[in-house]
Design an enzyme around this catalytic site. Structure first.
Site, PDB file in Angstrom:
ATOM      1  CB  VAL A 103      -0.946   0.035   1.220  1.00 24.05           C
ATOM      2  CG1 VAL A 103      -2.052  -0.996   1.078  1.00 24.05           C
ATOM      3  CG2 VAL A 103      -0.184  -0.177   2.502  1.00 24.05           C
ATOM      4  CB  SER A 104       1.001   3.992  -2.250  1.00 24.08           C
ATOM      5  OG  SER A 104      -0.351   4.395  -2.329  1.00 24.08           O
ATOM      6  CB  THR A 105      -1.061   6.576   1.690  1.00 23.63           C
ATOM      7  OG1 THR A 105      -2.221   5.779   1.923  1.00 23.63           O
ATOM      8  CG2 THR A 105      -1.061   7.051   0.248  1.00 23.63           C
TER       9      THR A 105
ATOM     10  CD  GLN B 249      -3.825   3.106   0.078  1.00 20.77           C
ATOM     11  OE1 GLN B 249      -2.659   3.360  -0.187  1.00 20.77           O
ATOM     12  NE2 GLN B 249      -4.668   2.667  -0.816  1.00 20.77           N
TER      13      GLN B 249
END
Length: 498
Positions: A13-15, A18
């Site tokens: 996941v990128s953030t 998240q």
């Protein structure tokens, strides 16, 4: 009985949001596990990347995955991912990693995409990785444009010492002074009173328990954000400052006085002079009556008094030897008197009012068209949003892709609603006219009491071509046409040339 093949899975996941919620990670893990069983694989190890971007392959979990695969004792046959963009959003990086997998005889399996090592499968991999890169570039462009728009609106997104962020009534970030603000104000006042950087640091440490490096003090003292002016970071305003909407900690005058003192103490001859300086508002508009060059301005050191203090004398002056220099107060008093001479005759005020009304009605008509167009576009976007939600419910598209599309559509709807709000101002022509009339009849007083940005707006309106200072009088090089029409004063008419 055929032996079950071993595989590993990779989820990302990128953030940070998240990563904390875990929803997207759990969804990826469940889908990877289910797909592995369907394809005859057993996942022996899961590699999870939380809150990490896919812009590079140098990622903690991915590096551990590579080490695990290279160990032949683990007998790994496949790497299972939810989607190619979970692995990389850079086409070159993805193709490099895919080739590395093939070299190690590892099959790349995507839960949501039909890829393999056939010629068609390789083409699909390249296309899908290209789409991932395109999507990443588009997001970066939107982020960059969002930052540009924020600065354009007077919002600074990089809070320096003395400020923290809060959400305003529009749920947008805005800087507000914090507990460090008094220390920042103290730095400017101490330097203006004659203290050097080391003395400022020592006083802050002793009196306020505030620790900061000498370099940190210098960075603060040179930052115009503290006086409410934003640097033209994205070259949108001809390198001029942009007026910030946050609360300034110091006045513009104090900031530029400090810059002059820093400049005088520095041996770096490359330090530029500030185009906008509230100490010398006329500096960019005044031309030498001898050589015709644009005049500069500076503060000269006067005599030292018995109390040990030195008088500072501000001048407008030409940079060429033998030309004039004039005391700041004399020039600015003359400019103030010049603005007094610009009077609009009463008979022309009524005519001008009619022109203003006609122009206002034209703008109102254009705004109505904008509102109608925006309402139609919102209806189209709402329909698109409904279709995407239905496609998510039918599993035609993945929930993650659907949520990204819905978020993008919501942003577009907000943009259109903002257009409607900004274009729906009620007709207040009497108020607007009173303001215009007050401005034309009181330019001298407005100029006298305004900040530097509004001063220069008046100067750009009245003397856009500059002026010369001759024998105590302001002589415009050329007046804009509308002023020459309004002015009764013959000398001003002649200055325009007609």
């Amino acid at each position: 009985m055929e032996q079950t093949k071993k595989a590993v899975s990779y989820c990302r996941v990128s953030t940070e949001e998240q990563a904390k919620s875990g929803y997207s990670l759990n969804s990826q893990k469940e889908n990877c596990s289910r797909h592995a069983s369907q394809q005859g694989y057993i996942i022996v190890k899961e590699f999870i990347e939380e809150g990490v971007s896919a812009k590079t392959l140098d990622r903690p979990a991915l590096n551990k995955l590579k080490d695990f695969i290279k160990d032949k004792k683990n007998e790994i046959s496949a790497l299972i991912i939810y989607k190619i963009d979970r692995l990389s959003r850079n086409t070159e990086d993805f193709l490099y990693f895919d080739n590395w997998l093939r070299t190690n005889k590892i099959q790349l399996v995507s839960v949501t995409e039909n890829i393999d090592d056939t010629s068609m499968g390789k083409l699909m991999k390249t296309l899908l990785s290209g789409i991932a890169k395109f999507d990443n570039d588009e997001r970066a462009l939107k982020t960059s444009e969002g930052m540009r728009q924020a600065v354009r609106e007077g919002r600074w997104l990089w809070a320096p010492k003395g400020y923290s962020f809060q959400a305003d009534s529009y749920n947008k970030r805005i800087m507000v002074p914090n507990t460090e603000a008094p220390c920042v104000q103290k730095m400017f006042n101490l330097l203006n009173e004659g203290s050097n950087m080391n003395e400022i640091r020592r006083k802050l440490l002793q009196e306020d328990k505030f620790i900061i490096s000498k370099q940190g003090v210098g960075e603060i003292l040179k930052n115009p954000v503290y006086c409410g002016l934003l640097p033209d970071k994205y070259s949108m305003n001809n390198s001029e400052y942009i007026k910030g909407i946050h609360t300034p900690l110091i006045s513009e005058e104090l900031f530029f006085l400090v810059q002059e003192k820093i400049h005088k103490r520095s041996y770096n001859l490359d330090i530029p002079k500030f185009k906008i300086n509230p100490v010398f508002p006329l500096r960019q508009f005044m031309f030498c009556s001898v050589c015709g060059s644009k005049m500069s301005a500076s503060i000269s050191k006067g005599k030292i008094h018995s109390n040990g203090l030195r008088t500072l004398v501000p001048y407008y002056h030409c940079l060429k030897t033998g030309c004039h220099r004039f005391h700041k107060d004399d020039v600015e008093d003359s400019y103030f008197n010049f603005l007094k001479e610009i009077k609009v005759p009463e008979n022309l005020l009524n005519l001008f009012k009619e022109i203003v009304i006609d122009k206002f009605e034209e703008l109102t008509s254009n705004k109505k068209r904008l509102i109608t167009m925006a309402e139609k576009e919102i209806e189209i976007l709402q329909n698109q949003k409904t279709k995407i939600i239905l496609m998510m419910a039918d599993a035609t598209i993945s929930k993650e892709d659907g949520q990204n599309i819905v978020e993008d559509l919501n942003n577009k709807i907000i943009e259109k609603k903002n257009i409607i709000v900004s274009s729906s101002s009620s007709s207040q022509i009497p108020v607007y006219w009173q303001y215009a009339k007050h401005f034309m009849c009181n330019m001298d007083k407005l100029w006298k009491k305004s900040d530097i940005l509004f001063k220069q707006k008046i100067q750009n309106l009245v003397t856009p071509y500059g002026f010369k200072y001759i024998e105590g009088f302001i002589e415009p090089i050329k007046l804009p046409y509308f002023l020459s029409v309004f002015c009764d004063n013959n000398s001003i008419r002649q200055a325009w040339g007609g």
